[in-house]
Write a protein that holds these residues in place. Structure first.
Motif, PDB file in Angstrom:
ATOM      1  N   ARG A 198       6.442   2.133  -1.743  1.00 13.13           N
ATOM      2  CA  ARG A 198       5.365   2.014  -1.161  1.00 13.13           C
ATOM      3  C   ARG A 198       5.561   2.576   0.050  1.00 13.13           C
ATOM      4  NH1 ARG A 198       7.152  -1.405  -4.683  1.00 13.13           N
ATOM      5  NH2 ARG A 198       6.204  -2.828  -5.769  1.00 13.13           N
ATOM      6  N   GLU A 199       4.300   2.816   0.763  1.00 16.53           N
ATOM      7  CA  GLU A 199       3.911   3.814   2.234  1.00 16.53           C
ATOM      8  C   GLU A 199       4.629   2.994   3.009  1.00 16.53           C
ATOM      9  OE1 GLU A 199       0.765   5.863   2.516  1.00 16.53           O
ATOM     10  OE2 GLU A 199       1.726   7.264   0.873  1.00 16.53           O
ATOM     11  N   ASN A 200       4.333   1.711   3.226  1.00 15.75           N
ATOM     12  CA  ASN A 200       4.692   0.730   4.479  1.00 15.75           C
ATOM     13  C   ASN A 200       4.488  -0.282   4.550  1.00 15.75           C
ATOM     14  OD1 ASN A 200       2.033  -0.311   4.233  1.00 15.75           O
ATOM     15  ND2 ASN A 200       0.827   1.237   4.880  1.00 15.75           N
ATOM     16  N   TYR A 202       6.846  -4.300   6.298  1.00 19.61           N
ATOM     17  CA  TYR A 202       7.062  -5.035   7.753  1.00 19.61           C
ATOM     18  C   TYR A 202       8.551  -5.630   7.895  1.00 19.61           C
ATOM     19  CZ  TYR A 202       1.885  -5.136   8.134  1.00 19.61           C
ATOM     20  OH  TYR A 202       0.444  -4.644   8.204  1.00 19.61           O
ATOM     21  N   ASP A 224      10.521   3.438   9.114  1.00 18.63           N
ATOM     22  CA  ASP A 224       9.646   3.334  10.419  1.00 18.63           C
ATOM     23  C   ASP A 224       8.497   2.205  10.644  1.00 18.63           C
ATOM     24  OD1 ASP A 224       8.583   4.313  12.325  1.00 18.63           O
ATOM     25  OD2 ASP A 224       7.149   6.276  11.131  1.00 18.63           O
ATOM     26  N   TRP A 225       8.971   1.608   9.911  1.00 16.71           N
ATOM     27  CA  TRP A 225       8.217   0.114   9.489  1.00 16.71           C
ATOM     28  C   TRP A 225       8.506  -0.998  10.794  1.00 16.71           C
ATOM     29  CZ3 TRP A 225       9.076  -1.577   3.819  1.00 16.71           C
ATOM     30  CH2 TRP A 225       9.196  -1.135   2.876  1.00 16.71           C
ATOM     31  N   GLY A 265       0.566  -3.428   5.840  1.00 20.00           N
ATOM     32  CA  GLY A 265       1.850  -4.028   4.460  1.00 20.00           C
ATOM     33  C   GLY A 265       1.822  -3.889   3.738  1.00 20.00           C
ATOM     34  N   GLN A 266       2.674  -3.246   2.987  1.00 24.55           N
ATOM     35  CA  GLN A 266       2.189  -3.356   1.022  1.00 24.55           C
ATOM     36  C   GLN A 266       3.917  -4.230   0.699  1.00 24.55           C
ATOM     37  OE1 GLN A 266       2.656   1.202   0.721  1.00 24.55           O
ATOM     38  NE2 GLN A 266       0.296   0.450  -0.575  1.00 24.55           N
TER      39      GLN A 266
END
Length: 545
Positions: A198-200, A202, A224-225, A265-266
């Motif tokens: 998953r790219e992004n 929190y 980088d979250w 956010g995934q």
């Protein structure tokens, strides 16, 4: 030696340097032994409840077990709130209470009370010792329980006669060592693989990361979250870090709420939060909705309480994070340039005489390493929402349990644990009238703490909350105005009363902080602005429909 002396020798071997509490007949045997034990200093407080908050704070900031004592009956019951507070914060505190002689139990002896069952629900272990030969063994057992697994408070009731009895051949055991909770390596590998899919996402931080801040920052930078903190975790991540989004939950930030409610956010990676009411903005369903959810904690009871968790990881958080970082690196993830979080520009303080401006102006005149012990009241929401985190571990906010007056004792415990760190307590008049006499305790032990008292002559949180919820407020919520600075002066404690913004200047702060003892800064201010409490009022109002 006496049974109680063997206990004190054991505590001394555990590195105990202070015992917080109040002497009385049923515990005087312990205090008598301290005459000959200069290694342990009794911190004699004005109320056992305050002593319990001091002990909890000392355990938190010294990272070792602390000890608190009260007499049988009322002394013991006064400690219960502090035990509940320590339980919520996972703090190892040994609570000792006196008890009537064994042969007078059930005879209506003075201050008789069966404290064991009262403490059972707010401690990891509670017992009454009936045989002097068992007293040391029970203290050793309780200490091991307090520091093992999920740390927490324990309680031992000690009848007067049991403490005084001689015990033969007392062998003082070595201090217990906590065995780390090592996370399952397959779980860590699974987490790493799912994160890389998953790219992004929190990084959602709770109070459980207290001793893992460096690892949290390293992981967030690797991914980088954005980092989102709960109110209880404010103070761990400095505001200047480019990935810190802000606070979610009670008195949190609107742009952080937008991230949770509308952001893409995934993944929600939960670190050291039990996802309670104040941390989740009243159990907001959007927190985990349509997100892959991972929760890391050393307390397995927090998993799947209110929110479904896809991967629960049981283990000490610092170990879980270290192993996860190494696994991500082994799978090819490397640190890249960080894209700073876009934050809504926060308005700086102005010269209007209100709570927000006073707090921001005060912080500008204090060292960045200052730790703020925050009490419970409307000012707390301003602290969470507006004050800056300039350095790590600089805020102590216990909105989780929310005991009024606890911030006053917490400031004293913090200062004793870390004497070199500047400490400021921010409290209110309502809290001060509960435990404010502990400024005398700070004076008697020469603790240079600045007590800032926000005096609005009312229970401000109650006043605003009630007015917003019911559109009216009972006149009894407001109180007769009292000059608290004058009260402090009567105790020969330096003080100053602020009536307008111009009164808060560097000379005043310098005069109150360069002392060999405490000082009181009273802010006489009725602020009718609505505190930034978030959705707290909406949540309470929902029960009246």
């Amino acid at each position: 030696m006496k049974a109680i002396r063997s206990v004190l020798e054991y505590l001394k071997g555990n590195g105990v340097k202070h015992i917080f509490g109040i002497p009385a007949g049923s515990v005087n045997a312990l205090f008598d032994e301290l005459y000959d034990m200069p290694e342990i200093t009794p911190i004699i407080t004005k109320h056992e409840g305050a002593a319990s908050y001091m002990a909890a704070s000392y355990a938190k900031h010294s990272q070792q077990m602390s000890v608190c004592i009260g007499c049988s009956g009322p002394g013991g019951t006064n400690l219960v709130t502090g035990a509940a507070n320590a339980m919520r914060e996972h703090l190892p505190v040994l609570f000792l209470t006196g008890a009537v002689p064994v042969n007078t139990e059930g005879l209506n002896a003075s201050q008789e009370l069966d404290a064991e069952p009262i403490f059972r629900s707010v401690t990891k272990y509670s017992v009454t010792v009936k045989d002097p030969a068992d007293l040391l063994n029970e203290v050793v057992k309780a200490t091991e329980i307090a520091v093992s697994g999920v740390p927490g408070p324990v309680h031992i009731a000690m009848p007067i006669d049991i403490q005084q009895e001689k015990v033969e051949n007392s062998v003082i055991p070595a201090p217990p060592k906590r065995s780390p909770l090592v996370p399952d390596s397959d779980k860590i590998k699974n987490v790493a693989e799912e994160l890389l899919k998953r790219e992004n996402g929190y990084v959602f931080v709770g109070q459980g990361v207290r001793n893992s801040v460096d690892q949290v920052i390293e992981l967030a930078e690797l991914l980088d979250w954005p980092i989102i903190t709960t109110p209880q975790a404010k103070g761990f991540i400095p505001d200047h870090h480019p990935l810190l989004a802000g606070v979610f939950g009670f008195a949190g930030h609107e742009d952080v709420s937008a991230l949770i409610n509308e952001g893409d956010g995934q993944v929600l990676l939960i670190l050291g939060s039990s996802l309670g009411e104040t941390a989740t903005n009243n159990y907001n369903v959007n927190l985990t909705k349509d997100r892959f959810t991972i929760q890391m904690d050393f307390d397995k009871s927090v998993f799947n309480r209110k929110y479904d968790i896809d991967i629960p990881v049981l283990g000490d958080i610092n170990l879980s994070l270290l192993f996860l970082i190494e696994e991500l690196k082994a799978l090819g993830l490397s640190k890249k340039s960080i894209k700073p979080i876009e934050k809504k520009k926060v308005s700086e303080h102005s010269e209007e005489f209100n709570t927000k401006n006073i707090l921001l102006h005060l912080q500008k005149q204090l060292p960045s390493s200052t730790r703020y012990a925050i009490d419970i009241g409307e000012f707390m929401s301003y602290v969470i929402h507006h004050m800056k985190v300039l350095d790590s571990h600089t805020f102590d906010i216990n909105v989780h349990f929310g005991a009024m007056g606890s911030g006053i004792g917490s400031a004293i415990g913090s200062k004793l644990a870390e004497p070199e760190r500047p400490v400021v307590c921010i409290t209110g008049d309502g809290c001060f009238f509960m435990h404010g006499m502990e400024i005398l305790t700070a004076k008697e032990y020469h603790l240079p703490i600045l007590f800032v008292v926000m005096n609005n002559a009312r229970l401000g949180m109650v006043y605003h909350g009630h007015s917003l919820q019911y559109k009216r407020s009972h006149p009894s919520f407001e109180q007769e105005p009292i000059n608290i600075a004058a009260m402090a002066a009567a105790m020969n404690i330096p003080s100053y009363r602020i009536n307008e913004m111009e009164d808060l200047n560097p000379d005043v702060i310098n005069d109150l902080t360069q002392l060999n003892g405490p000082a009181v800064l009273e802010v006489a201010l009725i602020d009718n602005n609505i505190p930034p409490m978030g959705d707290r009022v909406k949540f309470l109002s929902s029960f009246g429909k």
